[in-house]
Write an enzyme that holds these catalytic residues in place. Structure first.
Site, PDB file in Angstrom:
ATOM      1  CD  GLU A  63      -1.198  -2.263   2.257  1.00 14.05           C
ATOM      2  OE1 GLU A  63      -1.921  -2.801   3.106  1.00 14.05           O
ATOM      3  OE2 GLU A  63       0.005  -2.563   2.103  1.00 14.05           O
ATOM      4  CB  CYS A  88      -0.382  -3.869   9.005  1.00 11.86           C
ATOM      5  SG  CYS A  88       0.569  -2.445   8.438  1.00 11.86           S
ATOM      6  CB  SER A 181      22.718 -38.834  -5.658  1.00 14.86           C
ATOM      7  OG  SER A 181      23.412 -37.704  -5.157  1.00 14.86           O
ATOM      8  NE  ARG A 220      24.416 -23.825  -8.658  1.00 12.07           N
ATOM      9  CZ  ARG A 220      24.231 -24.657  -7.639  1.00 12.07           C
ATOM     10  NH1 ARG A 220      24.329 -24.214  -6.384  1.00 12.07           N
ATOM     11  NH2 ARG A 220      23.938 -25.928  -7.862  1.00 12.07           N
ATOM     12  CB  THR A 321      11.715 -41.335   6.972  1.00 11.04           C
ATOM     13  OG1 THR A 321      12.188 -41.773   5.691  1.00 11.04           O
ATOM     14  CG2 THR A 321      10.864 -42.437   7.593  1.00 11.04           C
TER      15      THR A 321
END
Length: 386
Positions: A63, A88, A181, A220, A321
């Site tokens: 605003e 607010c 991986s 990145r 998990t």
């Protein structure tokens, strides 16, 4: 009859400008700190005078940005202002936005949704109405709530919104037995993962992910290099390499956080380089295995108090998990490549302690899919999401 037509036209106008404000607000998702993302459009006689969004870091608010773009403030008298979140009404680091709206004699305020922050939560609307300003609430409310789901989760559930990202083979493996991986997924999927980083406040990984991958955990992507995530490491011991990428060039204003339930370990060398240590409590349980697990309900409440609205969990298997077991994953992005590596290998999800298929967890529902060449990305959301 004319009244109904007039009301319908007015409603469509409100939707039009709130939709614009919502689209504008999306630009800074994940970049407004602990504040919500907000868009604002100022209109007079059907013409847009100004627009604004809450800036990077959370200030100034939308605003104020829109109001300050207008040099001759006298034209704001009898204008309308369309805002994606209730303005607010409390004094924080800046004065209340609602006071600025009242000050310039706006005729009408259209608000998509009420601010769930207990310091506001209808207080802004009350002040506007007290000042004689017309207020319309609930325009495109569902869309507005979705855009600010992280902020709402923080304020309503007193914890950050948690997104998990898993990259696996077709057979659900995240790495070979020797932790190799790179790379299971393709370059486009990697770019998508960096996009997820850019819309979250923090990235969280477990100790093994740090030890095996030594990730930098930065964003990145061209145009988003400015984005700085808080980095959270979950570790039950202090055998972390002090020269790991995440511990280099730590800024005191944006420290790396280590969460641990190991109060006996000495963490001073990490504190000396600017790392913040948060000691987590364990689950209260008579089961020895469960009693050694972090109580994530209490820990996430602490992270919410650290001004973190959203966390992207990038691994590993044990951390993911435990969060699934305690039902704290709000949405999950599953990236599946066309590779198969079989066993022995590391599964994306560890043991959940189930003895029958009827006990399987059905917390998640699929909502979307994208395909990047041979990679398929599926989005799932928790049924308990706000």
């Amino acid at each position: 009859m004319l009244g109904k037509i007039s009301g319908k036209i007015s409603g469509e106008i409100s939707k039009k400008f709130i939709a614009l404000a919502l689209n504008l607000s999306k630009k800074n998702i994940g970049n407004t700190g602990s504040n919500p993302v907000v868009g604002c459009v100022i209109v007079k006689d059907g013409q847009i005078l100004s627009t604004g969004i809450t800036e990077i870091g959370g200030r100034p608010h939308a605003e104020i940005v829109a109001i300050n773009k207008i040099i001759d403030k006298s034209i704001l008298c009898d204008a309308e202002i369309y805002i994606t979140l209730e303005p607010c009404s409390h004094f924080g680091n800046t004065p209340p936005c609602v006071d600025e709206i009242i000050k310039y004699n706006f005729k009408k305020v259209v608000i998509a949704t009420i601010d769930p922050d207990i310091r506001v939560n209808g207080g802004g609307v009350f002040k506007l109405k007290e000042a004689g300003i017309a207020v319309e609430i609930g325009v495109l409310e569902e869309q507005a709530n979705k855009i600010n789901i992280a902020f709402r989760t923080n304020r309503i559930k007193a914890r950050p919104f948690i997104t998990a990202k898993i990259a696996t083979t077709i057979d659900g493996k995240i790495a070979t037995a020797n932790f190799a991986s790179k790379w299971i997924s393709n370059k486009d999927s990697l770019r998508f993962a960096h996009y997820l980083r850019s819309i979250n406040n923090a990235i969280m990984i477990g100790k093994n992910t740090l030890l095996q991958d030594n990730p930098s955990l930065n964003t990145r992507l061209s145009g988003l290099e400015f984005h700085q995530n808080k980095i959270i490491i979950v570790a039950n011991s202090n055998n972390l390499p002090i020269k790991a990428n995440v511990f280099q060039n730590i800024e005191r204003s944006n420290p790396v956080i280590i969460i641990t339930n190991n109060r006996e370990a000495i963490w001073q060398e990490f504190v000396d380089i600017g790392v913040k240590i948060i000691f987590a409590e364990n689950i209260e349980s008579t089961n020895e295995e469960h009693s050694q697990q972090i109580d994530w309900q209490k820990t996430l409440k602490i992270l919410a108090q650290e001004q973190i609205n959203s966390i992207l969990v990038e691994g590993g298997s044990y951390l993911l998990t435990t969060l699934i077991k305690q039902n704290f994953i709000d949405e999950l992005f599953w990236i599946r490549s066309n590779k198969i590596i079989g066993d022995p290998a590391i599964s994306s999800i560890g043991q959940l302690g189930l003895s029958d298929i009827s006990q399987s967890m059905v917390n998640f529902i699929p909502v979307d899919n994208w395909q990047f060449e041979n990679d398929l990305i599926s989005k799932f959301v928790n049924v308990d999401i706000l």
